[in-house]
Motif scaffolding. Structure first.
Motif, PDB file in Angstrom:
ATOM      1  N   GLY A 161     -62.231 -16.143  -9.610  1.00  0.00           N
ATOM      2  CA  GLY A 161     -62.433 -16.258  -8.058  1.00  0.00           C
ATOM      3  C   GLY A 161     -61.823 -15.021  -7.264  1.00  0.00           C
ATOM      4  N   ILE A 162     -60.632 -14.634  -7.649  1.00  0.00           N
ATOM      5  CA  ILE A 162     -60.107 -13.366  -6.817  1.00  0.00           C
ATOM      6  C   ILE A 162     -61.098 -11.874  -7.200  1.00  0.00           C
ATOM      7  CG2 ILE A 162     -58.175 -11.574  -6.666  1.00  0.00           C
ATOM      8  CD1 ILE A 162     -56.389 -13.966  -7.765  1.00  0.00           C
ATOM      9  N   ALA A 163     -61.533 -12.128  -8.500  1.00  0.00           N
ATOM     10  CA  ALA A 163     -62.533 -10.770  -8.910  1.00  0.00           C
ATOM     11  C   ALA A 163     -63.768 -10.781  -8.023  1.00  0.00           C
ATOM     12  CB  ALA A 163     -62.774 -10.860 -10.342  1.00  0.00           C
ATOM     13  N   CYS A 164     -64.259 -12.073  -7.836  1.00  0.00           N
ATOM     14  CA  CYS A 164     -65.416 -12.260  -7.036  1.00  0.00           C
ATOM     15  C   CYS A 164     -65.229 -11.720  -5.583  1.00  0.00           C
ATOM     16  CB  CYS A 164     -66.010 -13.751  -6.936  1.00  0.00           C
ATOM     17  SG  CYS A 164     -66.549 -14.419  -8.603  1.00  0.00           S
ATOM     18  N   PHE A 165     -63.984 -12.311  -4.969  1.00  0.00           N
ATOM     19  CA  PHE A 165     -64.005 -11.593  -3.667  1.00  0.00           C
ATOM     20  C   PHE A 165     -63.439 -10.287  -3.396  1.00  0.00           C
ATOM     21  CE2 PHE A 165     -63.515 -16.216  -2.651  1.00  0.00           C
ATOM     22  CZ  PHE A 165     -64.279 -16.486  -1.735  1.00  0.00           C
ATOM     23  N   ALA A 166     -62.872  -9.652  -4.512  1.00  0.00           N
ATOM     24  CA  ALA A 166     -62.393  -8.370  -4.557  1.00  0.00           C
ATOM     25  C   ALA A 166     -63.796  -7.670  -4.695  1.00  0.00           C
ATOM     26  CB  ALA A 166     -61.788  -7.974  -5.637  1.00  0.00           C
ATOM     27  N   ALA A 167     -64.947  -8.215  -5.378  1.00  0.00           N
ATOM     28  CA  ALA A 167     -66.314  -7.229  -5.561  1.00  0.00           C
ATOM     29  C   ALA A 167     -66.901  -7.594  -4.378  1.00  0.00           C
ATOM     30  CB  ALA A 167     -66.890  -7.979  -6.830  1.00  0.00           C
ATOM     31  N   LYS A 168     -66.981  -8.719  -3.712  1.00  0.00           N
ATOM     32  CA  LYS A 168     -67.668  -8.882  -2.382  1.00  0.00           C
ATOM     33  C   LYS A 168     -67.180  -7.907  -1.406  1.00  0.00           C
ATOM     34  CE  LYS A 168     -68.645 -12.475   0.996  1.00  0.00           C
ATOM     35  NZ  LYS A 168     -67.829 -12.936   1.913  1.00  0.00           N
ATOM     36  N   ALA A 169     -65.670  -7.704  -1.321  1.00  0.00           N
ATOM     37  CA  ALA A 169     -65.248  -6.735  -0.157  1.00  0.00           C
ATOM     38  C   ALA A 169     -65.560  -5.406  -0.552  1.00  0.00           C
ATOM     39  CB  ALA A 169     -63.530  -6.909  -0.097  1.00  0.00           C
TER      40      ALA A 169
END
Length: 73
Positions: A65-73
């Protein structure tokens, strides 16, 4: 800001098991706090914005989950 939110959430809802296990499933695994994950992803982006990152890799446990939002940012 993201890391302070994570620390607060760990102190509030994290469960220590034994001497070396911190359970965070109540907000990172089994029940996902999307607002917290988004803040953490933005914090990772802020910290690594100048590093030329093109991919985000994570371990399966608690990091997707954190990786997905980091990639999105």
């Amino acid at each position: 800001m993201g890391m302070a939110l994570l620390e607060q959430r760990i102190r509030k809802d994290g469960k220590v098991r034994g001497t070396d296990i911190l359970k965070v499933d109540s907000f990172l695994n089994h029940q996902v706090d999307v607002t917290l994950l988004e803040a953490l992803g933005e914090e990772f982006h802020r910290r690594f914005a100048g590093a030329g990152v093109t991919k985000v890799l994570t371990i399966e446990a608690s990091g997707i989950g954190i990786a997905c939002f980091a990639a999105k940012a």
